[in-house]
Design a protein around this motif. Structure first.
Motif, PDB file in Angstrom:
ATOM      1  N   LEU B  41       0.794  -1.373   0.373  1.00  0.00           N
ATOM      2  CA  LEU B  41      -0.065  -0.071   0.348  1.00  0.00           C
ATOM      3  C   LEU B  41       0.881   1.330   0.221  1.00  0.00           C
ATOM      4  CD1 LEU B  41      -3.226  -0.647   2.570  1.00  0.00           C
ATOM      5  CD2 LEU B  41      -2.931  -1.683   0.093  1.00  0.00           C
ATOM      6  N   CYS B 336     -10.485  -5.366   0.111  1.00  0.00           N
ATOM      7  CA  CYS B 336      -8.963  -5.367   1.129  1.00  0.00           C
ATOM      8  C   CYS B 336      -9.350  -4.846   2.203  1.00  0.00           C
ATOM      9  CB  CYS B 336      -8.002  -4.610   0.390  1.00  0.00           C
ATOM     10  SG  CYS B 336      -7.106  -3.663   0.877  1.00  0.00           S
ATOM     11  N   ASN B 337      -8.863  -4.852   3.158  1.00  0.00           N
ATOM     12  CA  ASN B 337      -8.821  -4.638   4.618  1.00  0.00           C
ATOM     13  C   ASN B 337     -10.784  -4.586   5.317  1.00  0.00           C
ATOM     14  OD1 ASN B 337      -7.168  -3.490   6.767  1.00  0.00           O
ATOM     15  ND2 ASN B 337      -6.503  -2.796   4.399  1.00  0.00           N
ATOM     16  N   CYS B 364      -4.745  -3.800   7.674  1.00  0.00           N
ATOM     17  CA  CYS B 364      -3.773  -4.385   6.637  1.00  0.00           C
ATOM     18  C   CYS B 364      -2.876  -3.516   5.577  1.00  0.00           C
ATOM     19  CB  CYS B 364      -4.833  -5.443   6.165  1.00  0.00           C
ATOM     20  SG  CYS B 364      -3.401  -6.748   4.913  1.00  0.00           S
ATOM     21  N   HIS B 365      -1.721  -4.262   5.533  1.00  0.00           N
ATOM     22  CA  HIS B 365      -0.795  -3.406   4.931  1.00  0.00           C
ATOM     23  C   HIS B 365       0.304  -4.454   4.013  1.00  0.00           C
ATOM     24  CE1 HIS B 365       1.548  -1.919   8.272  1.00  0.00           C
ATOM     25  NE2 HIS B 365       2.070  -3.225   7.690  1.00  0.00           N
ATOM     26  N   HIS B 366       0.024  -5.623   4.188  1.00  0.00           N
ATOM     27  CA  HIS B 366       0.488  -7.068   3.767  1.00  0.00           C
ATOM     28  C   HIS B 366       0.519  -7.282   2.416  1.00  0.00           C
ATOM     29  CE1 HIS B 366       0.259  -6.065   8.287  1.00  0.00           C
ATOM     30  NE2 HIS B 366       0.821  -7.109   8.574  1.00  0.00           N
ATOM     31  N   CYS B 367       0.200  -6.897   1.695  1.00  0.00           N
ATOM     32  CA  CYS B 367       0.386  -7.582  -0.328  1.00  0.00           C
ATOM     33  C   CYS B 367       1.285  -8.389   0.095  1.00  0.00           C
ATOM     34  CB  CYS B 367      -0.331  -6.406  -0.774  1.00  0.00           C
ATOM     35  SG  CYS B 367      -1.247  -5.177  -0.188  1.00  0.00           S
ATOM     36  N   CYS B 372      -3.372 -12.804   0.950  1.00  0.00           N
ATOM     37  CA  CYS B 372      -4.033 -11.601   1.461  1.00  0.00           C
ATOM     38  C   CYS B 372      -5.147 -12.751   2.041  1.00  0.00           C
ATOM     39  CB  CYS B 372      -4.291 -11.119   0.105  1.00  0.00           C
ATOM     40  SG  CYS B 372      -5.697  -9.869   0.343  1.00  0.00           S
ATOM     41  N   VAL B 374      -8.581 -11.659   1.786  1.00  0.00           N
ATOM     42  CA  VAL B 374      -9.244 -12.142   1.273  1.00  0.00           C
ATOM     43  C   VAL B 374      -9.093 -12.053  -0.461  1.00  0.00           C
ATOM     44  CG1 VAL B 374     -10.382 -10.084   2.396  1.00  0.00           C
ATOM     45  CG2 VAL B 374      -9.027  -9.020   0.887  1.00  0.00           C
ATOM     46  N   THR B 377      -4.124  -9.858  -3.446  1.00  0.00           N
ATOM     47  CA  THR B 377      -3.019 -10.125  -3.609  1.00  0.00           C
ATOM     48  C   THR B 377      -2.591 -11.304  -3.015  1.00  0.00           C
ATOM     49  OG1 THR B 377      -2.694  -8.759  -1.229  1.00  0.00           O
ATOM     50  CG2 THR B 377      -2.374  -6.553  -3.325  1.00  0.00           C
TER      51      THR B 377
HETATM   52  S1  SF4 Z   1      -2.994  -8.253   1.904  1.00  0.00           S
HETATM   53 FE1  SF4 Z   1      -5.116  -8.227   1.115  1.00  0.00          FE
HETATM   54  S2  SF4 Z   1      -6.385  -7.306   2.970  1.00  0.00           S
HETATM   55 FE2  SF4 Z   1      -3.926  -7.251   3.227  1.00  0.00          FE
HETATM   56  S3  SF4 Z   1      -3.787  -4.972   2.598  1.00  0.00           S
HETATM   57 FE3  SF4 Z   1      -3.216  -6.050   1.104  1.00  0.00          FE
HETATM   58  S4  SF4 Z   1      -4.691  -6.418  -0.588  1.00  0.00           S
HETATM   59 FE4  SF4 Z   1      -5.695  -5.788   1.220  1.00  0.00          FE
END
Ligand code: SF4
Lengths: 240, 455
Positions: B41, B336-337, B364-367, B372, B374, B377
C-alpha cells in the motif's frame, strides 16, 4: 503499393530502401504491413547514416541487410527476421528480441540485446556497457570485449564473450550463463566462475559456429550466479 | 495529596516526541532483524490532500444544473497528440497499473470486466499481460517497466496504449519487489525467473537513460505500433514541474503523475513514507508545467495517488487533470481490509486470515506476504478463491459508478455541463498548507499563499 520503390527487375524478391531519400516510417510500415504477399524475402537498407529504430518490431522471416551504421534500437523487438548490419550500431540493438538473428559486423554501443527473450545477437567487434542487461533468453556472441555491468540482472540465455569483460560482470545474475575467453576486470554481486562441463563446451562450440566466429571452446570459462541473493537474508547487509 | 501522586505518575510516564512509541518500536524491530521493513500500500502519514479543498458551488453568480434532467458529459479522450487511435473513455476514472504476480489472475479479470462495463481502461503491471486481462478489458494500457518482465512485441501489438513507467509515487527512484511466496510457477514463467525467488526489479530502464534517450525510445515504440496508439509516461511525484516538461519534450502523449500516497505491492516502508511529494502539490506543478509549455490540451494528464472518492476525482479534474487513475481504492472495492470475503454467495469471516499475518481488518498492509486474507493480492491457490471474479467485477463496477455519480453531482452543482469544465477557480482550501500547494485561496479569504510574490 506504398513504400515500395526500386524493385530491381532482376530480383523480384529483393527490395531496396534508401534512407537518404525515404523516411524511416516507409521502411517500417512496409516491413510490418506490406511485406506479406509481395514475395519479398530480402530487403536492403542503404544510407542508414545512424538512423534510429531501423527495422523495429518486425514479425516475419525476412532478411534485412543494413549497409552502414545504425542508431538506437536497431532491430528492436525483432521476431523471425534476420538482420545484418554492415557497420556499427547504437544503444539497445535487438532489445526485446524474441527470435531471429541480428548480426553486427562492427561495434555495438550500450545495452546490446537488453531484456531480449530469444534469438541470436552477434557483435563481431566490441560491445559497450551493459551488454545483455536483463536478458531473458537471448543468446549473444561478442567477438571482442564487453564493457562494465554486462549481463546485469541477466535472467536467462547465454552470453559468449570472446575478448575481455569490464567491471561488475554478471551483477545480480539469475539463471543466465556467461562464457568468457579473456580477462574479467571484476565480477558483480553474486556472480562467480564455475567449472566448465561438457555441455558448456558444446554450447560454446555451437554458439560460435552459429555466429561464424572461430575460437577454441576450451579457452572459455563459465560465469554463473552464486544464487546467494535469491532470498532475503538479514546478514547480506545492504546487498538488497 | 492525590493530585500530586497523579501528577508524579504522569510525569513518570511522559512520552517523548522524538522517541515516541512508533520510533521505539521501529528501533527495536531494526535491531532485532537487521533488515528494513517491507510492506504494501501507500504512505500512512497525514499529508495535505484533496480533503483540504472544498468546492464553491453555484449560487447567485453562476447557475447550477439540475441533478437528473440536465446532461453532464464525462467522456474523456487521452492521447490526442500523436496517436492515430487515441484512447476514448466514457468516464475520466481509470484503473491503475497493478501487476499480475502481486494481484491474482482473478483480480486482473475482475478489474478488466469492471473497466469494460463502465467504459474505462485498465492497466497491466510489472509482470506482463495475462490473456485473462486482455480478454476482459476493452481498453488495456500496457506498461513498459524497467524490469521488462513479460514485455514482448506480441503484447505491444495487442495494447491500446503503452505506459512507459519511469517511477511510481510510492517509491520514486525505486524498482519493484515481489517476495518469493508470490513467485508461483505461472508468475515465474511469465517473468522468466526461478520459482520462489525474492525478486527485486530494476529501478532504471535497461536501454535508455535520460530524456534524450527516452525520446528515441518512445519513437521506437511508435514505430513498432505504427504510430497508432498513445504512449503514456508515468512519473512518481518529486521534481514534478521539470519532470513533466521533460516528459513532454520526450514526446509523451499522456503524462501519468503518481503522488506519494500511491500504493505499491511491496517496498521498504522508509521509501513509502519518506520519498516523494503529496499528490496535491505535484498536480499543481504538473499543470503549471503543461500551461507553461502551452500544452495543456495537447498532452493529457492523469493523476493518481490517493484518489478514493468522487470528490477526489472532481478536485483532481478541477485542478487540471484530464483523468484520474485508481489502484488502492480498487483493491478496497474488491474487499481489501474488509472483515469478510464473499464465497458462494455468502460472507465468510476473514479474521483468522488477518491474524495469521499479524494484523486485522482495517490495518492490513500485508500485500507483500502473498497471504491476502480476502484473496486480492495473492498467488495462493486457496486464498485466491476468496475473490470470485464475478463478485469482484460487480463491486469494482459499483465503485466506479459511485465515483462517477459523485463527480457529476459536484460538476452540476458548480454549473458545469462537462466534468472537464471544472476549474481551479471552483476550489478553495481549508488549510494554509493545501492553499499553498494547490495555489488556491484559503476559504473565506482572498489569500493564496505564494501568489503574486506573497510569502
Ligand atoms: S493483503 Fe489483502 S487485505 Fe491486506 S492490504 Fe493487501 S490487499 Fe488489502
Amino acid at each position: 503499393m506504398e513504400g515500395v520503390v526500386n524493385v530491381a527487375p532482376e530480383a523480384k524478391n529483393r527490395l531496396t530502401f534508401d534512407l537518404a531519400a525515404q523516411p524511416l516510417r516507409e521502411l517500417n510500415r512496409f516491413l510490418h504491413h506490406d511485406l506479406a504477399g509481395t514475395g519479398v524475402t530480402h530487403v536492403d537498407v542503404i544510407n542508414p547514416d545512424g538512423t534510429h529504430n531501423i527495422a523495429v518490431g518486425v514479425d516475419a522471416p525476412v532478411r534485412i541487410d543494413v549497409d552502414g551504421h545504425a542508431g538506437y534500437y536497431c532491430a528492436g523487438m525483432n521476431k523471425l527476421a534476420q538482420v545484418n548490419v554492415n557497420g556499427n550500431v547504437g544503444p539497445g540493438v535487438a532489445e526485446g528480441m524474441v527470435s531471429g538473428t541480428v548480426h553486427v559486423k562492427g561495434f555495438a554501443s550500450v545495452s546490446a540485446g537488453a531484456a531480449a527473450h530469444g534469438g541470436l545477437l552477434v557483435i563481431e567487434k566490441d560491445a559497450s556497457l551493459r551488454c545483455g542487461i536483463s536478458m531473458k533468453g537471448i543468446d549473444i556472441v561478442v567477438g571482442g570485449s564487453v564493457g562494465d555491468f554486462s549481463a546485469f540482472m541477466a535472467q536467462a540465455g547465454r552470453l559468449v564473450i570472446c575478448g575481455d569483460a569490464g567491471d561488475a560482470l554478471g551483477d545480480s545474475l539469475y539463471e543466465a550463463v556467461i562464457y568468457v575467453r579473456g580477462k574479467v576486470a571484476s565480477f558483480g554481486a553474486d556472480a562467480h566462475e564455475e567449472p566448465m562441463s561438457d555441455a558448456d563446451f558444446a554450447a560454446v562450440e555451437e554458439l560460435l559456429a552459429r555466429a561464424r566466429i572461430k575460437h577454441d571452446p576450451k579457452q572459455f570459462r563459465r560465469v554463473a550466479s552464486k544464487r546467494e541473493l535469491y532470498h532475503w537474508n538479514a546478514d547480506a547487509d545492504q546487498e538488497y | 495529596m492525590n493530585t500530586t501522586i497523579e501528577a508524579k505518575h504522569r510525569i513518570q510516564r511522559e512520552e517523548s516526541a522524538g522517541y515516541d512509541h512508533k520510533i521505539i518500536d521501529y528501533i527495536h524491530r531494526a535491531s532485532a532483524t537487521g533488515l528494513y521493513e517491507i510492506r504494501g500500500l501507500g504512505a500512512k502519514r497525514k499529508v495535505p490532500h484533496f480533503d483540504d479543498l472544498v468546492f464553491l458551488g453555484a449560487s447567485m453568480s453562476r447557475y447550477p444544473l439540475e441533478g437528473y434532467r440536465e446532461k453532464c458529459v464525462t467522456r474523456t479522450v487521452l492521447g490526442t497528440r500523436y496517436a492515430k487511435k487515441p484512447v476514448e473513455l466514457a468516464i475520466p476514472i481509470t484503473i491503475a497499473g497493478m501487476s499480475f504476480g502481486s494481484l491474482s489472475a482473478n483480480v486482473k479479470e475482475a478489474l478488466g470486466r469492471a473497466a469494460s462495463d463502465t467504459g474505462t481502461s485498465t492497466t497491466t503491471g510489472d509482470g506482463g499481460m495475462t490473456p485473462e486481462e486482455r480478454q476482459s478489458s476493452k481498453t488495456l494500457v500496457y506498461q513498459c517497466l524497467p524490469s521488462r518482465y513479460g514485455f514482448n512485441p506480441d503484447d505491444v501489438r495487442k495494447a491500446d496504449a503503452i505506459e512507459m513507467v519511469i517511477g511510481q509515487g510510492a517509491k520514486p527512484g525505486g524498482g519493484g519487489m515481489l517476495l518469493g511466496q508470490k513467485i508461483n510457477p505461472r508468475v515465474a514463467s511469465m517473468r522468466v525467473l526461478p520459482e520462489g525467488v525474492d525478486q527485486r526489479s530494476a529501478c532504471r530502464h535497461p536501454d535508455w537513460t535520460g530524456p534524450d534517450d527516452l525520446a528515441i525510445k518512445i519513437k521506437e515504440l511508435r514505430e513498432i505500433t505504427d504510430w497508432e496508439i498513445p504512449i503514456y509516461v508515468k512519473i512518481g511525484a518529486t521534481r514534478t514541474f521539470h519532470d513533466v516538461k521533460l516528459a513532454v519534450h520526450s514526446g509523451a502523449d499522456v503524462i501519468v503523475l503518481d503522488g506519494m500516497q500511491g500504493g505499491t505491492a511491496a517496498t521498504q516502508s522508509v521509501f513509502i513514507e519518506h520519498v516523494g511529494i503529496p499528490t496535491l502539490g505535484a498536480l499543481r506543478q504538473a499543470v503549471d508545467a503543461l500551461e507553461d509549455l502551452n500544452m495543456k490540451d495537447e498532452v493529457q494528464l492523469i493523476v493518481s495517488g490517493g484518489i478514493r472518492t468522487g470528490a477526489d476525482v472532481a478536485k483532481a479534474l478541477a485542478m487540471g487533470a484530464d483523468a484520474v487513475s485508481i489502484g488502492q481504492g480498487m483493491l478496497v472495492a474488491l474487499g481489501c481490509n474488509s472483515d469478510t470475503y464473499i464465497q458462494n454467495g455468502a460472507h465468510h469471516s476473514a479474521a483468522e486470515g488477518y491474524e495469521k499475518i499479524g494484523t486485522a481488518a482495517g490495518f492490513c498492509h500485508h500485500c507483500h506476504t502473498g497471504l491476502c486474507p480476502v484473496g486480492v493480492t495473492t498467488q495462493d491457490r486457496e486464498l485466491e478463491q476468496r475473490l470470485d471474479p464475478e463478485v469482484g467485477a460487480r463491486r469494482a463496477r459499483n465503485y466506479l459508478r459511485t465515483l462517477n455519480m459523485e463527480l457529476t453531482t459536484i460538476a452540476r452543482a458548480c454549473g458545469k455541463q462537462n466534468v472537464h469544465h471544472l476549474e481551479r477557480e471552483d476550489l478553495v482550501a481549508l488549510s494554509v498548507e493545501a492553499a499553498a500547494m494547490a495555489r488556491v485561496p484559503l476559504a473565506g479569504t482572498d489569500w493564496t499563499p505564494g501568489a503574486n510574490g506573497d510569502l
